[in-house]
Design a protein around this motif. Structure first.
Motif, mmCIF file in Angstrom:
data_model
loop_
_atom_site.group_PDB
_atom_site.id
_atom_site.type_symbol
_atom_site.label_atom_id
_atom_site.label_comp_id
_atom_site.label_asym_id
_atom_site.label_seq_id
_atom_site.Cartn_x
_atom_site.Cartn_y
_atom_site.Cartn_z
ATOM 1 N N VAL A 1 -16.774 -23.153 -7.743
ATOM 2 C CA VAL A 1 -18.003 -22.632 -7.147
ATOM 3 C C VAL A 1 -18.109 -21.143 -7.434
ATOM 4 C CG1 VAL A 1 -19.286 -22.285 -5.000
ATOM 5 C CG2 VAL A 1 -17.914 -24.365 -5.327
ATOM 6 N N LYS A 2 -19.230 -20.740 -8.018
ATOM 7 C CA LYS A 2 -19.514 -19.326 -8.265
ATOM 8 C C LYS A 2 -20.242 -18.759 -7.058
ATOM 9 C CE LYS A 2 -22.908 -18.250 -11.102
ATOM 10 N NZ LYS A 2 -23.876 -17.475 -10.267
ATOM 11 N N PRO B 1 -26.663 -24.271 -23.372
ATOM 12 C CA PRO B 1 -26.190 -24.389 -21.990
ATOM 13 C C PRO B 1 -24.667 -24.354 -21.927
ATOM 14 C CG PRO B 1 -27.971 -25.941 -22.379
ATOM 15 C CD PRO B 1 -27.649 -25.330 -23.713
ATOM 16 N N GLY B 2 -24.137 -23.490 -21.062
ATOM 17 C CA GLY B 2 -22.702 -23.369 -20.893
ATOM 18 C C GLY B 2 -22.028 -22.428 -21.876
ATOM 19 N N GLY C 1 -21.750 -27.883 -15.049
ATOM 20 C CA GLY C 1 -22.948 -28.300 -14.337
ATOM 21 C C GLY C 1 -22.662 -28.535 -12.868
ATOM 22 N N SER C 2 -23.694 -28.873 -12.139
ATOM 23 C CA SER C 2 -23.593 -29.004 -10.692
ATOM 24 C C SER C 2 -23.284 -30.444 -10.285
ATOM 25 C CB SER C 2 -24.894 -28.538 -10.037
ATOM 26 O OG SER C 2 -24.739 -28.434 -8.643
ATOM 27 N N GLU D 1 -23.010 -21.596 -6.153
ATOM 28 C CA GLU D 1 -23.426 -22.569 -7.157
ATOM 29 C C GLU D 1 -22.197 -23.242 -7.770
ATOM 30 O OE1 GLU D 1 -25.278 -22.515 -11.699
ATOM 31 O OE2 GLU D 1 -25.407 -20.725 -10.439
ATOM 32 N N ILE D 2 -22.216 -24.549 -7.844
ATOM 33 C CA ILE D 2 -21.169 -25.272 -8.560
ATOM 34 C C ILE D 2 -21.415 -25.104 -10.054
ATOM 35 C CG2 ILE D 2 -20.238 -27.551 -9.108
ATOM 36 C CD1 ILE D 2 -20.853 -28.387 -6.222
ATOM 37 N N VAL D 3 -20.420 -24.622 -10.768
ATOM 38 C CA VAL D 3 -20.589 -24.403 -12.211
ATOM 39 C C VAL D 3 -19.775 -25.381 -13.050
ATOM 40 C CG1 VAL D 3 -21.153 -21.958 -11.959
ATOM 41 C CG2 VAL D 3 -18.769 -22.641 -12.266
ATOM 42 N N GLY D 4 -18.796 -26.054 -12.441
ATOM 43 C CA GLY D 4 -17.990 -26.991 -13.209
ATOM 44 C C GLY D 4 -17.075 -27.793 -12.307
#
Length: 285
Positions: free
Chosen positions: A226-227, A83-84, A266-267, A278-281
């Motif tokens: 945010v992506k 993940p990541g 992560g979100s 989507e929040i990615v970080g």
């Protein structure tokens, strides 16, 4: 290295001279890779440097809109899949590219189109994926030309430019306050010069086709990345882009503050976003 200056000076070069990259510079890049910044330190990564003579092995498997630009050298970043891992690869690769810039080298990110075929061509085992590829060397002097600013298939601007001019969104467009779509009042929020410089550096981060399909929320003492879904940017490139944005932001902020910037992947709950975002970080400010 001054990260702010390197981030601003970096540009994507798609025409290279035949001048080879010296063994001394390649050795310096190998050292940089061992010491470069990592977003997720426990993800195992490796680096391979190919000479331009090995470009044929990339054809059809990696490129930028199908092109590899016949550069004198290529850097491949390999990563185990956790993940990541894509955000981490983008973070590390951007750090490497900024070091290249500081060394006087030019570069261009390439998309990995077919990882299994690329690994087979290069005789790389199945332990790690090729997460990022960068063409690098010495760029040809740019001339006056036109450039496409592609927002969608039906929305394309033709920009006449002198030298390098990539379309970039302004901070007012890129940074929101505590509510999605609400322009952050950067003066009213009493943003210090260090944070402002970090935001500018984030806006300079390379993204696929200069699409810049991301935004930053400044809320609850955090910077939240945010992506945004983009019809022309695949998921792999979108997450590599996010890694590059986080690197530019953190590296510049760390030069101006006494404590390190630590991004969490992560979100987060509690923020209303459009369905295609989507929040990615996020990191504490």
């Amino acid at each position: 290295m001054d990260y702010r200056k390197a981030a601003e000076a970096r540009k994507s070069i798609r025409e290279f001279t035949d001048k080879p990259v010296s063994g001394e510079l390649k050795a310096a890049l190998t050292k940089c890779f061992a010491e470069c910044r990592r977003l997720v330190p426990d993800i195992s990564t490796d680096m391979i440097i190919l000479d331009g003579s090995e470009c044929a092995q990339l054809q059809g498997n990696a490129g930028y809109e199908g092109l590899t630009f016949e550069a004198p050298a290529y850097l491949l970043l390999l990563s185990e899949v956790k993940p990541g891992y894509l955000e981490n690869a983008g973070y590390m690769n951007e750090d490497m590219i900024l070091h290249m810039t500081d060394m006087g080298l030019d570069s261009c990110w390439l998309t990995v189109d077919d990882d299994p075929a690329l690994r087979a061509a290069l005789k790389i085992g199945d332990g790690k994926k090729v997460a990022a590829v960068t063409a690098f060397g010495y760029g040809k002097k740019e001339r006056s030309l036109t450039r496409l600013h592609i927002r969608s298939i039906s929305d394309v601007d033709v920009i006449t430019r002198e030298g390098h001019l990539a379309p970039k969104i302004s901070l007012a467009q890129m940074v929101y306050g505590d509510v999605w779509g609400k322009e952050a009042d950067l003066d009213e929020m009493y943003i210090d010069d260090g944070l402002r410089e970090a935001l500018y550096a984030a806006s300079y981060a390379p993204t696929f086709l200069n699409r810049q399909s991301f935004r930053l929320l400044l809320a609850d003492g955090k910077a939240i990345l945010v992506k945004m879904m983009d019809s022309m940017t695949g998921e792999l490139d979108a997450r590599l882009n996010c890694g590059a944005v986080m690197l530019n932001f953190a590296a510049v902020l760390d030069e101006r503050r006494p404590f390190p910037t630590e991004w969490a992947i992560g979100s987060l709950n509690g923020y209303e976003l459009p369905a295609d975002c989507e929040i990615v970080g996020y990191c504490s400010l």
